[in-house]
Motif scaffolding. Structure first.
Motif, PDB file in Angstrom:
ATOM      1  N   ALA A 175      -6.000   1.655  -4.344  1.00 39.04           N
ATOM      2  CA  ALA A 175      -4.938   1.215  -3.430  1.00 39.04           C
ATOM      3  C   ALA A 175      -5.517   0.943  -2.038  1.00 39.04           C
ATOM      4  O   ALA A 175      -5.143  -0.036  -1.384  1.00 39.04           O
ATOM      5  N   VAL A 180      -1.939  -5.893  -4.398  1.00 37.63           N
ATOM      6  CA  VAL A 180      -1.673  -4.468  -4.197  1.00 37.63           C
ATOM      7  C   VAL A 180      -0.414  -4.069  -4.941  1.00 37.63           C
ATOM      8  O   VAL A 180      -0.373  -3.076  -5.649  1.00 37.63           O
ATOM      9  N   HIS A 220       0.842  -1.199   0.000  1.00 37.99           N
ATOM     10  CA  HIS A 220       0.000   0.000   0.000  1.00 37.99           C
ATOM     11  C   HIS A 220       0.878   1.250   0.000  1.00 37.99           C
ATOM     12  O   HIS A 220       0.591   2.225  -0.702  1.00 37.99           O
ATOM     13  N   ALA A 279       2.064   2.339  -3.386  1.00 39.25           N
ATOM     14  CA  ALA A 279       1.074   3.125  -4.122  1.00 39.25           C
ATOM     15  C   ALA A 279       1.017   4.550  -3.592  1.00 39.25           C
ATOM     16  O   ALA A 279       0.965   5.512  -4.367  1.00 39.25           O
TER      17      ALA A 279
END
Length: 186
Positions: free
Chosen positions: A80, A175, A64, A67
């Motif tokens: 995200a 992700v 995460h 992103a």
């Protein structure tokens, strides 16, 4: 009484050209902001895993963070955040935990706060929601690959510690894939 009016004189064309060149030189040398090297603190302001037991969702947070570090559009941020929630749910088996983390990143991760975990934190503060240019995409890809080559899998740990993830949760790879293929377990 006699009123005398002085003739107005203008700078020579050469002087005007010199002034224009100096003014435009400042514009030409303005350097585009550059993306900082990727860094992650794991699950910012949240436990990296269960306080009791061995359930760990930190790899979801690092994916995460990739992103968030890169930034981009509001739609990319929403995706995200949803991917983080799905990854945490898969890792921990808890919809409550996944929803709690989703609420936290949605409220605290906006690009307008000068925090180390804001959307687009890899860029100098002030960048908001915007698609990356081709040059910015290339820069992000290069720095992401540098990070991943130094840390197989999705490395997780607080500053000063590097723990290689040998088996990241299934959602962590989803992700990471969304931010350019980073995070594939090795």
């Amino acid at each position: 009484m006699t009123l005398r009016v002085s003739p107005i004189t203008f700078p020579s064309p050469a002087a005007l050209a010199l002034c224009a060149a100096l003014a435009l030189a400042g514009c030409a040398t303005t350097k585009a902001p550059s993306l900082a090297d990727f860094a992650s603190d794991g699950c910012s302001m949240f436990p990296d895993g269960a306080l009791v037991g061995k359930v760990d969702w930190c790899n979801c947070c690092v994916a995460h963070d990739l992103a968030y570090w890169r930034g981009g559009t509001a739609e990319e941020r929403l995706q995200a955040d949803r991917d983080l929630s799905n990854c945490v749910r898969a890792a921990a088996g808890s919809q409550v935990l996944a929803t709690t983390m989703l609420a936290g990143v949605r409220s605290g991760g906006v690009p307008y706060f000068p925090t180390s975990y804001r959307w687009g934190y890899g860029w100098p503060y002030g960048r908001t929601y915007a698609p990356l240019s081709g040059q910015e995409e290339a820069q992000a890809a290069r720095l992401r690959e540098k990070y991943m080559s130094e840390r197989p899998g999705l490395a997780c740990g607080k500053p000063g510690t590097i723990v290689a993830a040998t088996n990241p949760p299934a959602g962590a790879n989803a992700v990471a894939s969304a931010v350019g293929g980073a995070g594939k377990a090795q």
